[in-house]
Motif scaffolding. Structure first.
Motif, PDB file in Angstrom:
ATOM      1  N   LYS A 312       0.583  -1.154   0.595  1.00  0.00           N
ATOM      2  CA  LYS A 312      -0.640  -0.073   0.341  1.00  0.00           C
ATOM      3  C   LYS A 312       0.597   1.267   0.277  1.00  0.00           C
ATOM      4  N   TYR A 313       1.934   1.102   0.612  1.00  0.00           N
ATOM      5  CA  TYR A 313       2.134   1.969   1.401  1.00  0.00           C
ATOM      6  C   TYR A 313       3.897   2.409   0.813  1.00  0.00           C
ATOM      7  N   CYS A 314       4.191   1.398  -0.464  1.00  0.00           N
ATOM      8  CA  CYS A 314       5.789   1.394  -0.085  1.00  0.00           C
ATOM      9  C   CYS A 314       5.801   0.938  -1.701  1.00  0.00           C
ATOM     10  N   ASP A 315       4.674   1.180  -2.573  1.00  0.00           N
ATOM     11  CA  ASP A 315       4.365  -0.047  -3.832  1.00  0.00           C
ATOM     12  C   ASP A 315       5.393   0.708  -5.152  1.00  0.00           C
ATOM     13  N   GLU A 316       6.398   0.266  -5.980  1.00  0.00           N
ATOM     14  CA  GLU A 316       7.456   1.098  -7.097  1.00  0.00           C
ATOM     15  C   GLU A 316       7.527   2.048  -7.357  1.00  0.00           C
ATOM     16  N   ARG A 317       6.081   2.670  -7.671  1.00  0.00           N
ATOM     17  CA  ARG A 317       5.319   3.587  -8.418  1.00  0.00           C
ATOM     18  C   ARG A 317       5.736   5.357  -7.499  1.00  0.00           C
ATOM     19  N   THR A 318       5.204   4.392  -6.454  1.00  0.00           N
ATOM     20  CA  THR A 318       5.506   5.867  -5.293  1.00  0.00           C
ATOM     21  C   THR A 318       7.027   5.831  -4.906  1.00  0.00           C
ATOM     22  N   MET A 319       8.052   5.273  -4.888  1.00  0.00           N
ATOM     23  CA  MET A 319       8.840   4.910  -4.323  1.00  0.00           C
ATOM     24  C   MET A 319       9.647   5.149  -5.681  1.00  0.00           C
ATOM     25  N   LYS A 320       9.606   5.470  -7.147  1.00  0.00           N
ATOM     26  CA  LYS A 320       9.782   6.335  -7.796  1.00  0.00           C
ATOM     27  C   LYS A 320       9.703   7.177  -7.944  1.00  0.00           C
ATOM     28  N   GLY A 321       8.690   7.787  -8.257  1.00  0.00           N
ATOM     29  CA  GLY A 321       7.995   9.292  -8.213  1.00  0.00           C
ATOM     30  C   GLY A 321       8.520  10.183  -7.224  1.00  0.00           C
ATOM     31  N   ASN A 322       8.604   9.307  -5.992  1.00  0.00           N
ATOM     32  CA  ASN A 322       8.869  10.400  -4.606  1.00  0.00           C
ATOM     33  C   ASN A 322      10.485  11.237  -5.187  1.00  0.00           C
ATOM     34  N   CYS A 323      11.434   9.824  -6.037  1.00  0.00           N
ATOM     35  CA  CYS A 323      12.320  10.414  -6.556  1.00  0.00           C
ATOM     36  C   CYS A 323      12.448  12.033  -7.660  1.00  0.00           C
ATOM     37  N   ALA A 324      11.157  12.295  -8.569  1.00  0.00           N
ATOM     38  CA  ALA A 324      11.384  12.890  -9.605  1.00  0.00           C
ATOM     39  C   ALA A 324       9.679  13.648  -8.916  1.00  0.00           C
ATOM     40  N   VAL A 325       9.041  13.995  -7.880  1.00  0.00           N
ATOM     41  CA  VAL A 325       8.033  14.702  -7.772  1.00  0.00           C
ATOM     42  C   VAL A 325       7.175  15.067  -8.288  1.00  0.00           C
ATOM     43  N   TRP A 326       7.973  16.198  -9.449  1.00  0.00           N
ATOM     44  CA  TRP A 326       7.003  16.841 -10.787  1.00  0.00           C
ATOM     45  C   TRP A 326       6.449  16.299 -11.644  1.00  0.00           C
ATOM     46  N   LEU A 327       6.843  14.778 -11.681  1.00  0.00           N
ATOM     47  CA  LEU A 327       7.059  14.038 -12.779  1.00  0.00           C
ATOM     48  C   LEU A 327       5.541  13.282 -12.484  1.00  0.00           C
ATOM     49  N   ASP A 328       5.052  13.084 -11.770  1.00  0.00           N
ATOM     50  CA  ASP A 328       3.560  11.988 -11.272  1.00  0.00           C
ATOM     51  C   ASP A 328       3.464  12.690 -10.029  1.00  0.00           C
ATOM     52  N   PHE A 329       3.165  13.995  -9.412  1.00  0.00           N
ATOM     53  CA  PHE A 329       2.795  15.228  -8.408  1.00  0.00           C
ATOM     54  C   PHE A 329       1.088  14.882  -7.894  1.00  0.00           C
ATOM     55  N   ASP A 330       0.519  14.733  -8.571  1.00  0.00           N
ATOM     56  CA  ASP A 330      -0.982  13.859  -8.333  1.00  0.00           C
ATOM     57  C   ASP A 330      -0.509  12.808  -8.068  1.00  0.00           C
ATOM     58  N   TYR A 331      -0.171  12.237  -7.928  1.00  0.00           N
ATOM     59  CA  TYR A 331      -0.134  10.497  -7.001  1.00  0.00           C
ATOM     60  C   TYR A 331       0.353  10.147  -6.300  1.00  0.00           C
ATOM     61  N   GLN A 332       1.365  11.343  -5.516  1.00  0.00           N
ATOM     62  CA  GLN A 332       2.250  11.248  -4.353  1.00  0.00           C
ATOM     63  C   GLN A 332       1.516  11.647  -3.626  1.00  0.00           C
ATOM     64  N   ILE A 333       0.633  12.711  -3.586  1.00  0.00           N
ATOM     65  CA  ILE A 333      -0.462  13.157  -2.396  1.00  0.00           C
ATOM     66  C   ILE A 333      -1.354  11.737  -2.078  1.00  0.00           C
ATOM     67  N   LYS A 334      -1.218  11.346  -0.841  1.00  0.00           N
ATOM     68  CA  LYS A 334      -1.277  10.605   0.032  1.00  0.00           C
ATOM     69  C   LYS A 334      -2.956  10.420   0.451  1.00  0.00           C
ATOM     70  N   SER A 335      -3.467  12.122   0.572  1.00  0.00           N
ATOM     71  CA  SER A 335      -4.574  12.546   1.494  1.00  0.00           C
ATOM     72  C   SER A 335      -5.555  12.246   0.478  1.00  0.00           C
ATOM     73  N   LYS A 336      -6.370  12.155   0.545  1.00  0.00           N
ATOM     74  CA  LYS A 336      -7.343  12.564  -0.636  1.00  0.00           C
ATOM     75  C   LYS A 336      -8.235  14.007  -0.004  1.00  0.00           C
ATOM     76  N   LYS A 337      -7.833  14.463   0.615  1.00  0.00           N
ATOM     77  CA  LYS A 337      -8.410  16.414   1.352  1.00  0.00           C
ATOM     78  C   LYS A 337      -7.691  17.696   0.568  1.00  0.00           C
ATOM     79  N   PHE A 338      -5.998  16.846   0.041  1.00  0.00           N
ATOM     80  CA  PHE A 338      -5.672  17.589  -0.745  1.00  0.00           C
ATOM     81  C   PHE A 338      -4.947  17.927  -1.611  1.00  0.00           C
ATOM     82  N   LEU A 339      -6.303  16.523  -2.298  1.00  0.00           N
ATOM     83  CA  LEU A 339      -5.733  16.581  -4.395  1.00  0.00           C
ATOM     84  C   LEU A 339      -6.962  17.293  -4.520  1.00  0.00           C
TER      85      LEU A 339
END
Length: 834
Positions: A312-339
């Motif tokens: 859930k929390y350490c999936d490949e996409r999250t781990m990769k995207g966190n290395c370049a947040v600008w490329l997958d910005f929306d997915y890196q936000i993990k709270s519905k409140k701030f989407l």
């Protein structure tokens, strides 16, 4: 007692009806006496035991002290098991209450600084202060000797920190470390293993160290940060970890510097920037290594998250995207409140390491801290006083000795204040999107505090002092935690690459800069090459081409280079050479194509811009944008991404002739069958290629990506994101084939001085080596001879054109190729060597 007994007896004769009452009362009195005596005896035993325990904890007499190392019998007493630390906690007694050392010795604690930068230094400082607090020792802050160690805490004249609250709350010694007599006995310097065990050991172990080292303990730390159970987690039990959290409440910036963080500005709340704070960090602090970043992210995440929740929390996409947040910005936000529904609706405070130019995709959507005004005030202040007298730390003294201004320390002061402003910028926003494997994000989490840990993608992972694993956020409030299977197919192409290029367009849209570079340049009669700042790009720029009286063409740029305080310096343009004049190839060829870029028909518009008068300051952690601009401003370009530079990838593989060869594979597209890429890479590795750079235009079929991932793990390839989306339309189907010149130039600069030769080819070209073994060594010998004897800088040799890899074969052709390699289909030699 006899008289009392007789008295009762006498009264009994007179009032026999009260006998029962009198006997009952007598029984109660005797019971009270016996109970009181029992209480006194038990209290005496408890006091004796307490004295024995305290004597042991205080390092008392050997004959009466308890043996804290083993459950041996205590002299003169029955062998009763002692309560262990867990039992004491279960009974509500904390280690802080149990451990009450007497004041024997100086009782100091210090540590050795290691080579980590500012946020590592802060974490190390807080860890050591936490240990001093738990062990009830005075904390001796070690001197700052090297640039990397400098936090500015000693040098109070610069006005960086406000340490009044910290000094009031803790016993801190800022002077002893400067004494020439300040030494730590070797036996009191903890090893990394001892350091990790110290707080876990509890009062028993602390007493042993008190006996061994009553004056001073050195936590060491010169081997790295002191983590215990998990990455970025403080040591000790819940009580000790919470003591570390409390330190952050007292560590404050000076008001004069703090005023420049975004939350102090009017637009922070008025324009909605208080919703979100983003820490943008690329792995390697300016490099670009997915492996380093992803491994670090996974280490942090898996160290704090229960195994059942890793997907859930350490999936490949999250781990990769966190290395370049600008490329997958929306997915890196993990709270519905701030989407947000659309990407352009986000507004945020940005703390960036400067390795990506966020204005390309998020222009106007973020605000950043700016230390410029603060630096100017500090410089002005320094001119009004004795500069040398401002220094206290050894590092500052070494820089300011004999100086009249701050020029010797300015770049360090700039980087330090900018990083601190970035750190404190992340604290005030409602939601923090941090970098898992970063001590800056880690410190930001702790500054925000445990009460706000769930208002972040990562802070909740770090703070779980009372449990082995973090308590995950409520699922109903969480977003993008579905795991790999559903989301990996939607992974942005850029996250399946190893190099992200800037691809910045000029304001008129006619020129695109691929990247800015540090180019090593050999200076005549100089042993050491000079680093030049340059830009590789393609398209139209303001320039004039004239011919002198000797017939030589002269190219003059109609724009200048600026960077930081270096303004309007000369630009030099280097064009591609063809069989005709520069004028012909740059201005006249390929006019039928509706594009400003290089095209078929030998229109060569790939060029290198050299800003040879600009100085590259290696001491800066972040560099200001490079600006190209014409006098009339009709042409301008701002490129703020990290500088591309030479980086060795893979093993030092040499062919039998001792030469290292890098393969620069021209932009690849239209390939969906992984068989060909496997054969192609294996074949070229077999004939002597050391490393391959693959420029991906359209190479993202899952099966192909899986193959490339294998070769990447072997460090045999580097994948470049050359897609239409990443290149801002540069590699469209009108021009993708002709972007090869820019790709080749980029590859040549990145590998300059690393490899002996570079091989340039398309994916449908297979290089042929010499018989009998087909290796490229003999061909490279021919090239080497041509270079030495004829001054040639390149040569070509046999290759096969494999056009049918893009052609669907009929059934008969397919049947004939069954159980054969694809390479066996082709035997046509494209060209003779020359």
């Amino acid at each position: 007692m006899t008289s009392i007994s007789n008295s009762w007896s006498s009264k009994a004769k007179n009032k026999p009806k009260n006998v029962f009452f009198r006997n009952s009362l007598l029984f109660l009195v005797w019971a009270s006496i016996i109970l009181s005596m029992s209480t006194l005896i038990l209290s005496w035993i408890a006091i004796e035991n307490d004295v024995a325990v305290k004597e042991g904890l205080h390092g008392g007499n050997k004959d009466t002290a308890l043996d804290l190392r083993s459950p041996k019998k205590t002299r003169g007493k029955r062998n009763r098991p002692e309560k262990d630390e867990k039992a004491q906690h279960d009974s509500g007694i904390s280690n802080n209450q149990i451990y009450q050392p007497t004041q024997k010795g100086k009782r100091l604690l210090t540590y050795k600084r290691f080579g980590g930068r500012l946020n590592n230094q802060l974490f190390q400082f807080i860890t050591a202060l936490q240990h001093a607090k738990v062990l009830k020792r005075t904390f001796v802050v070690p001197d700052e000797v090297r640039e990397v160690e400098w936090t500015g805490m000693f040098d109070t004249s610069f006005g960086i920190w406000d340490l009044s609250s910290l000094n009031k709350a803790y016993d801190i010694d800022w002077t002893t470390a400067f004494s020439p007599n300040f030494e730590v006995p070797e036996e009191c310097v903890l090893s990394p293993r001892d350091g990790a065990k110290l707080l876990k050991g509890g009062p028993k172990l602390w007493v042993e160290w008190d006996k061994k080292c009553p004056d001073i303990i050195d936590l060491a730390g010169n081997t790295g940060l002191l983590f215990c159970d998990g990455q970025h987690q403080f040591c000790g039990d819940a009580e000790a970890q919470e003591m570390a959290y409390d330190i952050y409440k007292h560590l404050k910036l000076s008001p004069s510097l703090l005023q420049y963080i975004p939350s102090k500005s009017k637009e922070f709340k008025d324009q909605g920037f208080d919703e979100l704070a983003v820490h943008s960090r690329r792995a390697g602090e300016g490099g670009y290594s997915w492996e380093l970043c992803i491994k670090g992210n996974k280490r942090t995440c898996s160290g704090h998250v229960d195994t059942a929740d890793l997907g859930k929390y350490c999936d490949e996409r999250t781990m990769k995207g966190n290395c370049a947040v600008w490329l997958d910005f929306d997915y890196q936000i993990k709270s519905k409140k701030f989407l947000k529904k659309k990407r352009d609706q986000y507004k945020f405070v940005l703390a960036s390491d400067g390795t990506h130019d966020w204005s390309i995709d998020f222009d106007g959507q973020f605000i950043v801290a700016n230390n410029t005004e603060w630096l100017l005030k500090i410089e002005k202040k320094a001119k009004e006083r004795d500069v040398e007298g401002m220094a206290i730390s050894t590092y500052a003294k070494s820089k300011l000795r004999g100086q009249k201004d701050l020029s010797k320390i300015k770049s360090t002061l700039d980087a330090l204040s900018a990083t601190l402003l970035d750190l404190f910028s992340l604290v005030d926003s409602k939601y923090l999107l941090g970098a898992y494997y970063s001590t800056l994000s880690l410190n930001a989490c702790y500054f925000r505090g445990p009460d706000r840990m769930y208002d972040s993608n990562m802070c909740w992972m770090l703070m779980h002092p009372k449990s082995k694993y973090a308590i995950s956020p409520p699922l109903k409030n969480s977003a993008h935690i579905d795991g790999d299977s559903k989301n990996m197919n939607d992974l942005p192409a850029a996250l399946m690459s190893d190099v992200e290029h800037a691809f910045v367009r000029s304001n008129d849209g006619k020129f695109i800069a691929i990247d800015r570079y540090i180019i090593p340049y050999d200076i005549l009669r100089s042993r050491k090459p000079r680093d030049l700042i340059g830009v590789v790009g393609d398209g139209e720029v303001p320039l004039t081409i004239t011919t002198n009286e000797l017939g030589d063409e002269m190219i003059e740029a109609g724009f200048t280079c600026s960077m930081g305080n270096q303004l309007d310096t000369r630009a030099t343009v280097l064009l591609m050479k063809g069989d005709k004049t520069y004028e012909e190839h740059y201005f006249k060829r390929g006019e039928k194509y509706k594009t400003p870029f290089s095209t078929n028909g030998d229109r060569f518009r790939t060029l290198i811009i050299v800003c040879e008068e600009l100085f590259f300051d290696k001491s800066l952690s972040r560099h200001p944008p490079l600006i190209l601009k014409s006098p009339d401003s009709k042409f301008s370009l701002r490129i703020g991404s990290t500088f591309a530079r030479q980086m060795k990838e893979g093993d030092n593989v040499k062919n039998p002739h001792g030469k290292q060869l890098v393969h620069c594979l021209n932009p690849v597209y239209g390939l969906t069958d992984p068989r060909w890429i496997i054969e192609y890479l294996e074949y070229h590795r077999a004939i002597g290629v050391s490393h391959v750079h693959i420029y991906n235009v359209n190479l993202h079929a899952p099966s192909v990506q899986q193959v490339l991932e294998v070769y990447r793990r072997q460090k045999f390839i580097t994948r470049h994101d050359w897609s239409d989306n990443a290149s801002k339309g540069y590699t469209t189907h009108v021009t993708y084939e002709h972007a090869k010149w820019a790709a080749q130039t980029d590859c040549a600069i990145r590998n300059r001085r690393i490899y002996d030769y570079a091989l340039f080819s398309d994916i449908d070209e297979v290089a042929f080596g010499a018989l009998p073994d087909g290796k490229l060594g003999p061909a490279l010998d021919v090239c080497e001879k041509a270079k030495k004897n004829g001054g040639k800088v390149a040569c070509s040799f046999n290759s096969n054109t494999v056009t049918s890899i893009y052609t669907k074969l009929n059934d008969e052709e397919e049947a004939s190729m069954e159980n054969k390699l694809l390479l066996e289909r082709y035997n046509h030699v494209e060209a003779d060597p020359h």
